[in-house]
Design an enzyme around this catalytic site. Structure first.
Site, mmCIF file in Angstrom:
data_model
loop_
_atom_site.group_PDB
_atom_site.id
_atom_site.type_symbol
_atom_site.label_atom_id
_atom_site.label_comp_id
_atom_site.label_asym_id
_atom_site.label_seq_id
_atom_site.Cartn_x
_atom_site.Cartn_y
_atom_site.Cartn_z
ATOM 1 C CG ASP A 100 39.570 31.475 44.669
ATOM 2 O OD1 ASP A 100 40.795 31.317 44.475
ATOM 3 O OD2 ASP A 100 39.074 31.589 45.803
ATOM 4 C CG ASP B 185 41.659 34.031 47.924
ATOM 5 O OD1 ASP B 185 40.842 33.418 47.216
ATOM 6 O OD2 ASP B 185 41.882 33.717 49.114
ATOM 7 C CE LYS C 98 39.964 27.476 49.791
ATOM 8 N NZ LYS C 98 39.721 27.949 51.158
ATOM 9 C CB SER D 12 37.543 33.864 49.077
ATOM 10 O OG SER D 12 37.842 32.626 48.507
ATOM 11 C CG HIS D 13 34.360 31.898 46.674
ATOM 12 N ND1 HIS D 13 34.981 31.751 47.887
ATOM 13 C CD2 HIS D 13 33.055 31.709 46.893
ATOM 14 C CE1 HIS D 13 34.067 31.467 48.801
ATOM 15 N NE2 HIS D 13 32.882 31.437 48.229
ATOM 16 C CG ASP E 58 41.934 30.241 48.509
ATOM 17 O OD1 ASP E 58 41.105 30.463 47.607
ATOM 18 O OD2 ASP E 58 41.755 30.582 49.700
ATOM 19 N NE ARG E 59 36.735 28.736 47.529
ATOM 20 C CZ ARG E 59 35.499 28.527 47.925
ATOM 21 N NH1 ARG E 59 34.590 28.111 47.061
ATOM 22 N NH2 ARG E 59 35.139 28.751 49.179
HETATM 23 C C1 G16 Z 1 36.685 29.264 53.030
HETATM 24 C C2 G16 Z 1 37.573 28.330 53.765
HETATM 25 C C3 G16 Z 1 37.440 26.955 53.183
HETATM 26 C C4 G16 Z 1 36.005 26.528 53.211
HETATM 27 C C5 G16 Z 1 35.127 27.558 52.605
HETATM 28 C C6 G16 Z 1 33.718 27.181 52.942
HETATM 29 O O1 G16 Z 1 37.095 29.333 51.703
HETATM 30 O O2 G16 Z 1 38.918 28.757 53.646
HETATM 31 O O3 G16 Z 1 38.251 26.092 53.889
HETATM 32 O O4 G16 Z 1 35.805 25.360 52.490
HETATM 33 O O5 G16 Z 1 35.376 28.810 53.143
HETATM 34 O O6 G16 Z 1 32.842 28.057 52.448
HETATM 35 P P1 G16 Z 1 31.342 27.975 52.909
HETATM 36 O O7 G16 Z 1 31.319 28.105 54.406
HETATM 37 O O8 G16 Z 1 30.719 29.103 52.174
HETATM 38 O O9 G16 Z 1 30.829 26.634 52.450
HETATM 39 P P2 G16 Z 1 37.486 30.701 51.005
HETATM 40 O O10 G16 Z 1 37.975 30.264 49.645
HETATM 41 O O11 G16 Z 1 36.202 31.482 50.981
HETATM 42 O O12 G16 Z 1 38.550 31.341 51.840
#
Ligand code: G16
Length: 540
Positions: free
Chosen positions: A275, A277, A374, A111-112, A279-280
């Site tokens: 980000d 991938d 997302k 992800s990010h 989704d953000r």
């Molecule tokens: C993932 C989940 C999101 C969530 C995030 C929380 O995001 O898909 O729904 O809000 O983790 O991150 P943390 O637990 O670090 O606060 P992503 O974009 O990393 O897949």
């Protein structure tokens, strides 16, 4: 030829908020990916199934894709739909899973989180509905991984993923598809491209920062080729394995160049970023950055202006740490507002059951029932569609929103890479004190309610506990939670919120508006004593 390989199990293949996420050197250990994927294939029972496969292009994406393809063939998957070049954004993968009626999707992304040889890698597993697998399945995969000591893999050359095409291997159809086309087609069903094109033709200016990650090709097709945005308005639009050294987290800290260009120097009407991938999202206007919680509320309040949402919203949802701005919109629309733990899987259930149409999180994820993830570019398209209809600046849209609903000042403090034991102790100490906190006073902050968030899923009845400590004082709220996506030590997140009804006080700097709440939050949890930190690593 199919090989059966013996190996010693790894016991740390736990799935966090978003699947398996590890530093690259860790995930590149011998047989690590293979044993994890064998556990996935065993639990999901993939024989005879269709799978969708792709990733965000980060370092090791190319190697992991080949391993997983060869294992899919060996595990008698009947059809693998893989993105060209091994690329698929997370929302595009979700759309493909649904369109192709796949049993599961495998998305290679952290992800990010940063990429490159010293960055992070991850494997996310999505269910047939296109959203993240439920906790029961991720737990089963972890359990299986503890004893999984053999995997099946096809011997032989790598698959060519450079061009679209179909190839049959050992009874499996490997189909390489354009990563972008279906996704842009889906956007066409929701948005009026001509209206948004008119906005650009009227002289409206925009910058989109793909942060050298997966959305580059999507943004080029959507914004440039289809909507007419000049190509020079796209930044960092070529995906790179190390994201060009950028940290592809679209917040004001990591997307500082974009923020400076749009919000700082006020040369451009609208800025957006996504980000690793895809989704953000980050939304920036002249002179200001839109907080993700406000963005969600604005999108919900204006959704009916957009063709795909003209019929109105069934309901909305936010994660618990997301500001309560969305609740105010829902109350005025007369629709239900659900509050879930952090993690898109909870939204996926509500979306699947038709209980909600739009949902989102403070962590810059916003989405709708068009997929079960997302969707960063969708959020940008929603803003463009709203701007095209209302012909106001981003700042004026926000000011109008706050005048109507009041303003929820909001800020998140991240304390990154703190000692994991110390972070747990901080949370335990808070939890122990919860029963005695209600009624106590810290400056102007009188604790009205203090609790550890728990959630019973209205769709499948599953219960999630210990989802974050929430301290409420009338109009203000403080939340403490440990991140589920970090890979080094622990990340403590402290979320601050304060409602301001009066329009005369809607234009304070956020840090000033929240100064008292922040001081209370630092003191109440003894953040400095436990973590040794006096300031946050990232403020967003
Ligand atoms: C993932 C989940 C999101 C969530 C995030 C929380 O995001 O898909 O729904 O809000 O983790 O991150 P943390 O637990 O670090 O606060 P992503 O974009 O990393 O897949």
């Amino acid at each position: 030829m199919i090989l059966s390989v013996d190996a010693r199990p790894y016991t740390d293949q736990t799935l966090g908020t978003s699947g398996l996420r590890k530093p690259v050197p860790h995930i590149m250990q011998p047989h690590y990916v293979e044993l994890f994927m064998q556990s996935v294939f065993d639990v999901v029972d993939v024989a005879g199934a269709t799978l969708v496969l792709g990733g965000d292009g980060r370092f090791f994406n190319d190697r992991a894709i080949q391993t997983i393809l060869k294992m899919a063939v060996a595990n008698r998957v009947s059809h693998v739909v893989v993105g060209r070049g091994g690329l698929l954004s997370t929302p595009a993968a979700s759309a493909l899973i649904r369109a192709r009626k796949a049993k599961a999707g495998i998305i290679l992304s952290a992800s990010h989180n940063p990429g490159g040889p010293d960055g992070d890698f991850g494997i996310k597993i999505n269910a047939a509905h296109g959203g993240p697998i439920p906790v029961s399945v991720s737990d089963a995969i972890h359990q299986r991984s503890r004893t999984c000591d053999r995997y099946q893999i096809l011997a032989g050359d790598d698959f060519s993923l450079a061009e679209e095409g179909r190839r049959h291997v050992e009874g499996c159809l490997v189909e390489v598809v354009d990563s972008v086309r279906d996704y842009v087609g889906l956007m066409e069903t929701l948005f009026d491209f001509d209206r948004i094109g008119d906005l650009f033709r009227s002289g409206f200016t925009m910058r989109f920062d793909a942060m050298n990650a997966v959305t580059g090709p999507y943004a080029t097709e959507l914004f440039h080729r289809r909507l007419g945005l000049p190509e020079a308005s796209l930044m960092n639009q070529v995906p790179k394995p190390d994201f060009g050294g950028l940290h592809p987290d679209p917040n004001p800290h990591h997307a500082a160049a974009l923020v400076d260009m749009v919000a700082g120097r006020s040369e451009v009407d609208f800025g957006a970023a996504s980000d690793g991938d895809g989704d953000r999202n980050l939304i920036v206007g002249r002179g200001l950055v839109v907080s993700p919680s406000d963005s969600l509320a604005v999108i919900a309040a204006n959704a009916r202006l957009v063709p795909g949402y003209r019929q109105g919203l069934a309901g909305v949802a936010r994660s618990m740490p997301t500001s309560r701005a969305l609740d105010r919109v829902a109350a005025s629309l007369g629709i239900p507002a659900h509050v879930t733990p952090t993690g898109w899987k909870y939204f996926a259930n509500l979306l699947e059951a038709g209980l909600i149409t739009i949902c989102g999180e403070e962590s810059a994820g916003t989405g709708s029932d068009h997929v079960r993830e997302k969707d960063g570019l969708w959020a940008v398209m929603m803003w463009l569609a709203i701007l095209a209809e209302r012909r106001l600046s981003v700042a004026d849209i926000l000011a109008d929103h706050w005048r109507t609903y009041g303003r929820d000042y909001y800020q998140r403090l991240d304390f990154e890479e703190v000692d994991a034991g110390a972070a747990e102790e901080l949370m335990d100490s808070l939890r122990r004190r919860l029963p005695t906190l209600a009624g106590t006073r810290a400056g102007a902050f009188e604790v009205v309610e203090a609790g550890d968030f728990a959630y019973t899923d209205p769709v499948d009845g599953s219960v999630a506990t210990k989802q974050g400590v929430q301290i409420i004082s009338g109009d203000a709220r403080i939340i403490y939670r440990l991140s589920g996506t970090g890979t080094r030590g622990a990340t403590l997140r402290v979320y601050l919120e304060r409602f301001e009804p009066s329009a005369e006080r809607h234009h304070l700097p956020t840090s000033e508006a929240l100064a008292a709440v922040r001081d209370t939050a630092m003191a109440m949890a003894e953040v400095t004593r436990f973590t040794g930190r006096t300031t946050a690593s990232v403020v967003s």
